[in-house]
Design a protein around this motif. Structure first.
Motif, mmCIF file in Angstrom:
data_model
loop_
_atom_site.group_PDB
_atom_site.id
_atom_site.type_symbol
_atom_site.label_atom_id
_atom_site.label_comp_id
_atom_site.label_asym_id
_atom_site.label_seq_id
_atom_site.Cartn_x
_atom_site.Cartn_y
_atom_site.Cartn_z
ATOM 1 N N GLU A 6 0.829 -1.196 0.000
ATOM 2 C CA GLU A 6 0.000 0.000 0.000
ATOM 3 C C GLU A 6 0.873 1.259 0.000
ATOM 4 N N TRP A 7 1.950 1.240 0.788
ATOM 5 C CA TRP A 7 2.836 2.407 0.850
ATOM 6 C C TRP A 7 3.615 2.561 -0.452
ATOM 7 N N GLY A 8 4.082 1.446 -1.004
ATOM 8 C CA GLY A 8 4.782 1.494 -2.279
ATOM 9 C C GLY A 8 6.228 1.912 -2.213
ATOM 10 N N SER A 9 6.507 2.923 -1.413
ATOM 11 C CA SER A 9 7.858 3.458 -1.293
ATOM 12 C C SER A 9 7.968 4.187 0.035
ATOM 13 N N ILE A 10 9.183 4.569 0.403
ATOM 14 C CA ILE A 10 9.362 5.320 1.646
ATOM 15 C C ILE A 10 8.664 6.685 1.559
ATOM 16 N N PRO A 11 8.730 7.413 0.421
ATOM 17 C CA PRO A 11 7.941 8.649 0.335
ATOM 18 C C PRO A 11 6.442 8.396 0.550
ATOM 19 N N GLY A 12 5.944 7.263 0.036
ATOM 20 C CA GLY A 12 4.546 6.908 0.250
ATOM 21 C C GLY A 12 4.249 6.670 1.719
ATOM 22 N N LEU A 13 5.185 6.049 2.427
ATOM 23 C CA LEU A 13 5.031 5.821 3.864
ATOM 24 C C LEU A 13 4.985 7.143 4.623
ATOM 25 N N VAL A 14 5.893 8.068 4.282
ATOM 26 C CA VAL A 14 5.926 9.380 4.955
ATOM 27 C C VAL A 14 4.594 10.103 4.761
ATOM 28 N N ARG A 15 4.095 10.108 3.540
ATOM 29 C CA ARG A 15 2.834 10.791 3.239
ATOM 30 C C ARG A 15 1.677 10.136 3.999
ATOM 31 N N SER A 16 1.659 8.802 4.039
ATOM 32 C CA SER A 16 0.608 8.077 4.750
ATOM 33 C C SER A 16 0.634 8.393 6.250
ATOM 34 N N LEU A 249 7.354 5.421 11.726
ATOM 35 C CA LEU A 249 6.445 5.977 10.723
ATOM 36 C C LEU A 249 5.300 5.003 10.429
ATOM 37 N N MET A 250 5.599 3.718 10.461
ATOM 38 C CA MET A 250 4.573 2.722 10.141
ATOM 39 C C MET A 250 3.451 2.672 11.168
ATOM 40 N N ARG A 251 3.772 2.952 12.427
ATOM 41 C CA ARG A 251 2.774 2.791 13.487
ATOM 42 C C ARG A 251 2.400 4.102 14.190
ATOM 43 N N GLY A 252 2.961 5.212 13.753
ATOM 44 C CA GLY A 252 2.648 6.474 14.416
ATOM 45 C C GLY A 252 3.210 6.530 15.819
ATOM 46 N N VAL A 253 4.474 6.134 15.958
ATOM 47 C CA VAL A 253 5.161 6.107 17.251
ATOM 48 C C VAL A 253 5.978 7.387 17.414
ATOM 49 N N THR A 254 6.037 7.917 18.621
ATOM 50 C CA THR A 254 6.818 9.120 18.884
ATOM 51 C C THR A 254 8.302 8.785 18.960
ATOM 52 N N MET A 255 9.107 9.504 18.172
ATOM 53 C CA MET A 255 10.555 9.298 18.130
ATOM 54 C C MET A 255 11.260 10.307 19.045
ATOM 55 N N ILE A 256 12.142 9.794 19.876
ATOM 56 C CA ILE A 256 12.956 10.649 20.748
ATOM 57 C C ILE A 256 14.413 10.326 20.450
ATOM 58 N N PRO A 257 15.017 11.032 19.477
ATOM 59 C CA PRO A 257 16.403 10.719 19.113
ATOM 60 C C PRO A 257 17.392 11.165 20.177
ATOM 61 N N GLN A 258 18.356 10.305 20.480
ATOM 62 C CA GLN A 258 19.442 10.649 21.407
ATOM 63 C C GLN A 258 20.760 10.483 20.648
ATOM 64 N N PRO A 259 21.539 11.570 20.485
ATOM 65 C CA PRO A 259 22.714 11.517 19.607
ATOM 66 C C PRO A 259 23.872 10.674 20.118
ATOM 67 N N VAL A 260 24.019 10.572 21.427
ATOM 68 C CA VAL A 260 25.103 9.790 22.023
ATOM 69 C C VAL A 260 24.533 9.030 23.203
ATOM 70 N N PHE A 261 24.966 7.775 23.381
ATOM 71 C CA PHE A 261 24.458 7.068 24.549
ATOM 72 C C PHE A 261 25.191 7.523 25.794
ATOM 73 N N ASN A 262 24.426 8.145 26.666
ATOM 74 C CA ASN A 262 24.877 8.521 27.996
ATOM 75 C C ASN A 262 23.811 8.011 28.946
ATOM 76 N N VAL A 263 24.213 7.193 29.900
ATOM 77 C CA VAL A 263 23.224 6.517 30.725
ATOM 78 C C VAL A 263 22.395 7.497 31.541
ATOM 79 N N ASP A 264 22.997 8.572 32.022
ATOM 80 C CA ASP A 264 22.232 9.561 32.800
ATOM 81 C C ASP A 264 21.177 10.235 31.925
ATOM 82 N N THR A 265 21.580 10.600 30.693
ATOM 83 C CA THR A 265 20.632 11.221 29.765
ATOM 84 C C THR A 265 19.515 10.254 29.403
ATOM 85 N N ALA A 266 19.874 9.003 29.171
ATOM 86 C CA ALA A 266 18.868 8.004 28.816
ATOM 87 C C ALA A 266 17.850 7.821 29.945
#
Length: 534
Positions: A6-16, A249-266
């Motif tokens: 149904e998505w066809g491509s990654i752009p299709g997934l983003v739009r969906s 993107l497939m499930r509408g999940v909230t993304m929280i990017p962390q640039p470096v693994f630091n246990v206190d920050t995590a």
């Protein structure tokens, strides 16, 4: 209709995702919070900027930056403009990055400003600032533009804001037509191997492969709308980009990017953002469990952990479930050449299966274990792991000899990993073929020895390599990280090992380190340990 079709491509997934989850929070990056509707608009603007900058369908676009909202937007924008994404390892030095950019023929590069005290722009200038090209980096004649994901950039580079502004003159219909022209059988990315040994090679993966593989991943993991996902795995790695961004993107999940693994920050992020999903290597979860301030943070929202490595201690699985109350702990196995996923455990598997194996082949793939002549081996017998199915790459980019070494005409991909299948089809990875060493005629698999040594109560982390020995040919040397407060000695560990494993597996020497050398994907860089061993 199957979801990925149904998505066809990654752009299709983003739009969906932008339409279906318009009001759901998509990304939390520091103080910035945006919805899926806003993410879709930002990606479309980045795609327009790519079109305005002359990016054509099929052009390679590099990105060399840590996990962030700008990474997500620029990468998905490039792919939505029909480009093939080339993610670069943030651990690369300038010369390594320049080599990948040159071999991929990238025409545009998104690069971070300063990260971990290093100016990536200055690093690139040193590596590719001289040559015959006329672009911003003369040593990379095909690289026409460099966009710095920052408010500042050198005169011959562009800032992120300048780049985006250039796309404002492009009509939305033109951008959507470009995105709609992207088909599933076209390459979506060149994923360069980690390069822990030898020169990295670019695995060509298509949109259809990515979508089908990570629809299966989200189904098996049980990812669901409303989850909040702390993405510590680097975006340049399949685990971060595809099991992270694409899966969300497939499930509408909230993304929280962390640039470096630091246990206190995590810990702070998990508590403040009510994080429910935390994939990552076993060392990440071990450090959370062992942190002295863990009980000061509310981690009760955590419900799903997916990990993968040759060594996943049963005790770790039990502690995640018992101490943190994590409902689902799963292990998986994959490699860049197979879209990052080959096998995965299933929810409901016994903890011992999850800890001791990487699960069974995902739907649409086959796994076998063979001897040196390629003959399939019986359950319980170790050999090289082969995989065949829809996840297997098209080949290495512009490298037919290297492709022929690993990919047969019959479609079976040689992984270079040593593994064992059980009667139920569960795969246990025991090592890399190149890491195996022979002690007096017996094959010794470092990962198996590491798993046994990891049971010692004073061992926090361990890696084993083979070193030359005049009498036996090779013997094991263990590099060990002690648990806090431990005073265990090498002799203590060797004596303990003699009671727990066959004599040929027992390391003859032990060296203690503060930490093991690991690449950004969490794998131990055994080449660095071999260098120490001389």
């Amino acid at each position: 209709m199957r979801g990925d079709m149904e998505w066809g491509s990654i752009p299709g997934l983003v739009r969906s995702a932008a339409e279906r989850y318009a009001d759901t929070e998509a990304v939390v990056d520091g103080r910035t919070r945006i919805s899926y509707g806003e993410l879709g608009a930002r990606v479309e603007r980045a795609a327009a900027a790519c079109v305005a900058s002359g990016v054509r369908a099929g052009d390679r676009v590099g990105i060399w930056a840590p996990n962030s909202l700008d990474w997500i937007v620029s990468a998905l924008g490039a792919v939505s403009a029909g480009a093939v994404l080339v993610p670069l390892n943030t651990r690369f030095k300038g010369a390594e990055a320049a080599d990948v950019l040159a071999r991929s023929g990238a025409r545009l590069l998104f690069v971070t400003g300063t990260f971990l005290g290093t100016s990536y722009v200055a690093s690139l200038r040193r590596a590719a600032g001289e040559g015959t090209g006329r672009g911003p980096l003369p040593g990379l004649p095909e690289l026409e533009q460099v966009v710095v994901l920052s408010d500042d950039a050198p005169a011959d580079f562009r800032t992120w804001k300048e780049f985006l502004a250039a796309g404002d003159e492009v009509q939305p219909a033109r951008v959507r037509a470009r995105a709609s022209a992207v088909h599933g059988d076209q390459p979506s990315d060149l994923v360069f191997t980690s390069g822990t040994t030898g020169r990295p090679k670019g695995a060509v993966i298509t949109h259809a492969q990515t979508l089908r593989a990570y629809r299966i991943w989200t189904d098996l993991a049980g990812l669901r709308h409303g989850d909040r996902y702390l993405i510590v795995n680097p975006f340049f790695h399949t685990f971060g980009y595809k099991a992270g961004v694409i899966a969300c993107l497939m499930r509408g999940v909230t993304m929280i990017p962390q640039p470096v693994f630091n246990v206190d920050t995590a810990l702070a992020n998990i508590a403040a953002e009510r994080v429910s999903v935390l994939p990552g290597p076993p060392t990440l979860h071990q450090s959370l469990l062992d942190h002295p301030a863990r009980d000061a943070h509310d981690l009760s929202a955590l419900r799903l952990v997916v990990t993968g490595a040759a060594v996943v201690p049963l005790r770790l699985v039990e502690r995640l479930r018992g101490e943190l109350g994590v409902d689902t702990v799963l292990t998986a196995y994959g490699l860049s050449e197979a879209s990052g996923i080959v096998t995965m455990c299933r929810r409901g598997d016994d903890p011992s299966v999850i800890a001791s194996t990487s699960g069974r082949a995902i739907p649409g793939t086959e796994v076998r274990v063979v001897d040196a002549e390629g003959t399939p081996l019986a359950a319980g017998v170790p050999g090289e792991v082969l995989v065949r199915g829809f996840t297997v790459m098209r080949g290495y980019y512009q490298d037919e000899p290297a492709t022929a070494e690993v990919l047969g005409e019959d479609g079976w991909l040689r992984t270079g990993d040593v593994g064992v299948l059980d009667d139920a089809g569960n795969l246990r990875i025991t090592d890399r073929i190149k890491d195996m060493f022979i002690v007096g005629g017996f094959n010794a698999y470092p990962a198996e020895i590491e798993q046994l040594l990891g049971l010692h109560p004073d061992v926090a982390d361990v890696a084993v390599i083979g070193v030359p020995d005049a009498r036996l040919g090779e013997v094991g040397r263990a590099y060990v990280v002690r648990r806090a407060g431990s005073v265990v000695t090498g002799d203590d560990l060797i004596a303990w090992a003699r009671r727990e494993m066959a004599n040929y597996k027992v390391p003859r020497t032990v060296e203690f380190l503060r930490e093991l050398p690991r690449n950004a994907g969490g794998k131990v860089v055994k080449g660095a340990l071999r260098g120490r061993a001389g």
